[in-house]
Design a protein around this motif. Sequence first.
Motif, short mmCIF file in Angstrom:
data_model
loop_
_atom_site.label_atom_id
_atom_site.label_comp_id
_atom_site.label_asym_id
_atom_site.label_seq_id
_atom_site.Cartn_x
_atom_site.Cartn_y
_atom_site.Cartn_z
N VAL A 207 0.84 -1.20 0.00
CA VAL A 207 0.00 0.00 0.00
C VAL A 207 0.87 1.25 0.00
O VAL A 207 0.71 2.16 -0.82
CB VAL A 207 -0.96 0.01 1.22
CG1 VAL A 207 -1.60 1.37 1.41
CG2 VAL A 207 -2.02 -1.06 1.06
N LEU A 209 4.21 1.67 -0.62
CA LEU A 209 5.13 1.84 -1.75
C LEU A 209 4.37 2.17 -3.05
O LEU A 209 4.82 2.99 -3.84
CB LEU A 209 6.01 0.60 -1.93
CG LEU A 209 7.03 0.37 -0.79
CD1 LEU A 209 7.79 -0.93 -1.01
CD2 LEU A 209 8.00 1.53 -0.67
N ASN A 210 3.23 1.53 -3.25
CA ASN A 210 2.42 1.85 -4.44
C ASN A 210 1.89 3.27 -4.36
O ASN A 210 1.84 3.98 -5.36
CB ASN A 210 1.25 0.88 -4.59
CG ASN A 210 1.69 -0.44 -5.22
OD1 ASN A 210 2.86 -0.59 -5.59
ND2 ASN A 210 0.78 -1.37 -5.34
N LEU A 211 1.49 3.67 -3.16
CA LEU A 211 0.99 5.03 -2.99
C LEU A 211 2.09 6.04 -3.30
O LEU A 211 1.87 7.01 -4.02
CB LEU A 211 0.49 5.22 -1.55
CG LEU A 211 -0.07 6.60 -1.24
CD1 LEU A 211 -1.46 6.76 -1.84
CD2 LEU A 211 -0.14 6.85 0.26
N ASN A 213 4.53 5.86 -5.21
CA ASN A 213 4.88 5.94 -6.62
C ASN A 213 3.62 6.15 -7.47
O ASN A 213 3.37 5.39 -8.40
CB ASN A 213 5.59 4.63 -6.99
CG ASN A 213 6.41 4.79 -8.24
OD1 ASN A 213 6.68 5.91 -8.66
ND2 ASN A 213 6.78 3.69 -8.83
N SER A 214 2.83 7.15 -7.09
CA SER A 214 1.61 7.41 -7.82
C SER A 214 1.31 8.90 -7.79
O SER A 214 2.03 9.68 -7.16
CB SER A 214 0.44 6.65 -7.19
OG SER A 214 0.03 7.32 -6.02
N ARG A 215 0.24 9.26 -8.45
CA ARG A 215 -0.19 10.65 -8.51
C ARG A 215 -0.39 11.22 -7.10
O ARG A 215 0.11 12.30 -6.78
CB ARG A 215 -1.50 10.67 -9.31
CG ARG A 215 -2.08 11.99 -9.60
CD ARG A 215 -3.29 11.82 -10.52
NE ARG A 215 -4.10 13.01 -10.49
CZ ARG A 215 -5.06 13.24 -9.60
NH1 ARG A 215 -5.34 12.34 -8.68
NH2 ARG A 215 -5.74 14.36 -9.62
N ASP A 216 -1.11 10.49 -6.26
CA ASP A 216 -1.34 10.94 -4.89
C ASP A 216 -0.03 11.03 -4.11
O ASP A 216 0.18 11.97 -3.34
CB ASP A 216 -2.27 9.96 -4.14
CG ASP A 216 -3.69 10.05 -4.66
OD1 ASP A 216 -3.89 10.65 -5.73
OD2 ASP A 216 -4.59 9.52 -4.00
N ARG A 218 3.02 11.48 -5.17
CA ARG A 218 3.83 12.64 -5.59
C ARG A 218 3.27 13.92 -4.98
O ARG A 218 4.03 14.79 -4.54
CB ARG A 218 3.84 12.75 -7.12
CG ARG A 218 4.71 11.73 -7.79
CD ARG A 218 4.84 12.03 -9.27
NE ARG A 218 3.57 11.95 -9.96
CZ ARG A 218 3.12 10.87 -10.60
NH1 ARG A 218 3.86 9.79 -10.65
NH2 ARG A 218 1.95 10.87 -11.19
N ILE A 247 -4.44 6.92 5.97
CA ILE A 247 -3.91 5.60 5.59
C ILE A 247 -2.93 5.10 6.64
O ILE A 247 -2.95 3.93 7.04
CB ILE A 247 -3.25 5.67 4.19
CG1 ILE A 247 -4.33 5.89 3.12
CG2 ILE A 247 -2.45 4.39 3.89
CD1 ILE A 247 -3.80 6.06 1.72
#
Lengths: 361, 252
Positions: A207, A209-211, A213-216, A218, A247
Amino acid sequence: MKSKIAAMSKTSRDNFKTYAMVLIVYVVVMIFQAAGLVSSQMSGLLVPLCVYATMAVSLNLVVGILGELSLGHAGFMCVGAFAGAFFSKITENSMGTFPRFFLAIVIGGLVAGIFGFLIGIPVLRLNGDYLAIVTLAFGEIIKNIMNVLYVGQDASGLHFSMTSATDLNMDGATGNLIINGPQGITGTPFDSTFTAGIIILMISLIVVLNLMNSRDGRAIMSIRDNHIAAESVGINITKYKMTAFTISAVIAGCAGSLYAHNLASLIATPARFGYNMSIMFLVFVVLGGIGSMRGSIIAATILTLLPEILRFMAGYRMLIYSIVLIVIMIVNWNPKSRAWLAEHNLSRFLFKKHHEKKEVK
Amino acid sequence: MALLEISNLQISFGGLRAVDDFNLNIEKGELYGLIGPNGAGKTTVFNLLTGEYKPDEGIVKLDGRDITGKSTIEINKAGIARTFQNIRLFKQLSVIDNVKVGLHNQYQYSTATSILRLPKYFAVEKEMNDKAMALLKVFDLDQEAEYLSANLPYGKQRKLEIARALATNPKLLLLDEPAAGMNPNETEELMKTIKVLQKDFQMTILLIEHDMKLVSGICERLTVLNFGRILTQGDTKTVLKNPEVIKAYLGE
Ligand SMILES: Nc1ncnc2c1ncn2[C@@H]1O[C@H](COP(=O)(O)OP(=O)(O)O)[C@@H](O)[C@H]1O
Ligand SMILES: [Mg+2]
């Protein structure tokens, strides 16, 4: 497989290494355990280890990614622990182990998330160290409330009291005391296992690491780096601070629920859910490298296992513990030692890629 | 109708009138210069236009729409983007990620999409990457896309700030001393890039600058600010010949 890894971006490769590290440790521990090589004291530490590592990941999301300080993360863990254990107690006889435990973890996360959200609404609108102060107070208040909270269940439903068990006025025949003030919750089913702990840690990692590396993600990191510039390009500061903090609270709540299902009696003692615990999580984050999830997990692991490994040294145990703390601190943050590690190609084991300085021309 | 219409803008800090009775109209596609000695109130004008400060008086209209007193985010969404006199990059993010933060509001996918890595995540991220790389190319920064932005040399950091502002797809671009700290070669290159923005991107640009070569080289009209008040405004040649301007600003 190898070419697939090479084709991934640097960040994905780095994340992949973190996942691999957790899984390898898991497999090794399982093999050792099957071979009877793990002492019972060590075995007892496996679930708390997953709890602390997950807490470190959760706190690093706030400290390293959002750039805010939380001094009450043990409070979210406490809320999650009591919510999860409470759910398991009232459904103990009506549900199978797996769905009950799964729901207990989810509920622990949700309840902590609601608290995180409610705290965030007033505090995260402000710029400054207000979050540190408010979370510090939250952690202490929650701990004290859990020590005077009585909840019972009987045929007519749930009863609440903040004074004593007798004030619950339960029906004597069917009454069942679930949360008993300073005695907390006893007899929560022992559903937590090392495997469950690793799964929760892995999901938290994915959750976060994916977050990141995403729009949110950044947007969240842009607020950390420069909130004035972030606003100037149209980033909604409050919204993304709330996203990150909520989160983080959810993850802490899940960790708390995992923790509760590993305890014979769940009591909101200062040792388990107090200020010192929150500071310990912060120590994991700082020692492991702010913003580095892998570092947080490594630091949490070393510092949780160390006192146990050093147990034979009796009185000197805490002395060695402090020395190790200082050594990690120096190695991890001293520019000279970092340069030395980089020169010898060792830094990639300790730091995430972003920390490496690259010269341009 | 002018793209930007400012009338009677005013703000005070304590007793100090930092900006007083400020009026300015900028036409679509124009390259406009705001000059004046240090402390004249130029940056304050930018801060008023972008909602950093709320004006005590006055009206700001963008494309006919009143944006006075709106928040920074709303103003950016309405179409004003800026750079900063003191560079404000997202230092711990890569060069390309700085631009992708600028693209934030033009591409959408939910938090759940990113966490679950749904197909939409990959599709939109690819679009964002392509768009960001195209922007970096305009500023000759595409080779450094993966570098940490803090590690770029000074001149390139200034360019990256412009690229990030441009990524928000503005109608009006505000540049606060874009050539500050650049060597003559870098300044020359920057002038060309700004011209490209005006010609190829049909961008309207208001810039603050001390470098007279740059100002006289690219600005079509100028406003000169002194002690928070407009000294004079008009086309660049006339303004720069004005004896009052020479006395107040150029003549030292
Ligand atoms: N937030 C503020 N609080 C107090 N004074 C300010 C503030 N912002 C600007 N000023 C003052 O307004 C004047 C104009 O500043 P500025 O707009 O930065 O000048 P410049 O033309 O050099 O960009 C200066 O005297 C400055 O000190
Ligand atoms: Mg200025």
